[in-house]
Enzyme design. Sequence first.
Site, PDB file in Angstrom:
ATOM      1  N   HIS A 279       0.872  -1.185   0.000  1.00 45.77           N
ATOM      2  CA  HIS A 279       0.000   0.000   0.000  1.00 45.77           C
ATOM      3  C   HIS A 279       0.906   1.231   0.000  1.00 45.77           C
ATOM      4  CE1 HIS A 279      -3.758  -1.904   2.145  1.00 45.77           C
ATOM      5  NE2 HIS A 279      -4.065  -1.652   0.880  1.00 45.77           N
TER       6      HIS A 279
ATOM      7  N   CYS B 211      -2.330   2.693   9.100  1.00 46.79           N
ATOM      8  CA  CYS B 211      -3.326   1.699   8.680  1.00 46.79           C
ATOM      9  C   CYS B 211      -4.544   1.708   9.596  1.00 46.79           C
ATOM     10  CB  CYS B 211      -2.731   0.294   8.700  1.00 46.79           C
ATOM     11  SG  CYS B 211      -1.403   0.038   7.544  1.00 46.79           S
TER      12      CYS B 211
HETATM   13  N1  ARG Z   1      -3.726  -7.244   6.480  1.00 49.76           N
HETATM   14  C1  ARG Z   1      -4.139  -6.037   5.848  1.00 49.76           C
HETATM   15  C2  ARG Z   1      -4.066  -6.194   4.340  1.00 49.76           C
HETATM   16  O1  ARG Z   1      -3.163  -6.835   3.878  1.00 49.76           O
HETATM   17  C3  ARG Z   1      -3.306  -4.895   6.302  1.00 49.76           C
HETATM   18  C4  ARG Z   1      -3.774  -3.571   5.788  1.00 49.76           C
HETATM   19  C5  ARG Z   1      -2.920  -2.437   6.255  1.00 49.76           C
HETATM   20  N2  ARG Z   1      -3.464  -1.202   5.905  1.00 49.76           N
HETATM   21  C6  ARG Z   1      -2.829  -0.197   5.321  1.00 49.76           C
HETATM   22  N3  ARG Z   1      -3.436   0.935   5.197  1.00 49.76           N
HETATM   23  N4  ARG Z   1      -1.623  -0.361   4.803  1.00 49.76           N
HETATM   24  O2  ARG Z   1      -4.903  -5.713   3.620  1.00 49.76           O
END
Ligand code: ARG
Length: 290
Positions: free
Chosen positions: A180, A273
């Site tokens: 991300h 996150c």
């Molecule tokens: N386990 C989640 C995923 O892989 C973690 C998300 C983390 N969020 C973020 N904004 N980077 O989607």
Amino acid sequence: MTSVATLQAPDPTGARRPVARRYLMCRPEHFEVTYAINPWMDTATPVDRAKALAQWDALRAAYEAHGHRVEVIDGVPGLPDMVFAANGGLAIGDRALSARFANPERADEGPAYHRWLEGQFAKAAAASETNEGEGDFAVSGDRILAGTGFRTAVSAHREVEEFFGMPVVSLELVDPRFYHLDTALMVLDDTIVYYPPAFSAESARLLAELYPDAILATEDDANVLGLNGVCDGYHVFLSNRVTDLAEALAARGYEPVGIDLSELLKAGGSVKCCTLELHQVRRGSAPAAG
Ligand code: ARG
């Protein structure tokens, strides 16, 4: 475009000032690691939910202690990653666009976040293109920086541009550990911090051009998800495991606030996150159009 206020004039002394923010968070009552959709997740590693809850409570308390307003959305059983509220959508002024998740494991979070946003925003819409909210969209002054490569589609960048009436700059992510945008780039007050190797050569070049005075993160700080932080204009809430970044931020007049989210790191998430900013104002120098 919606009409939104601009920031107050900068302090003539040049000192940084925090601006009260509104954040949406989701308490990790149903948090666990039952699937692996990024390289940080390992279903064999046990998660201590009580510890995750205590760490999350401490993050919320830190925001509130620094004058920010935290709204809480109820978690849903069977949606363990819903704690990562940043992924639920993007909200600026009176508009909100809820997410449409890339992985089926998280698909039902989209409607859950949509229901909440709909109750709060006069102009709320559910996205038609795949996007993971502020996980891949970062508001930077008058523009929106947008990640693609693992989750959010380029077509979603166009959808966001149209919906919010703000230019969107597409950036390509190339390292699966930084899946991300908010794992590889953080917006500060007037600049950004990013980890260049997480981006394609072309996107890294573009960032260098757009933000010549950006802070470049070290590999060690990127590897603890140190870039996954939240800045209120002065304080920077981020992993307590960063080293160089804390110093670099202090040298630029910011105050790092270290947060321990070790349990949530097991799912590949940290401070940012867990936090969806409900952007109250458009922060650029020019007044909003329309
Ligand atoms: N386990 C989640 C995923 O892989 C973690 C998300 C983390 N969020 C973020 N904004 N980077 O989607």
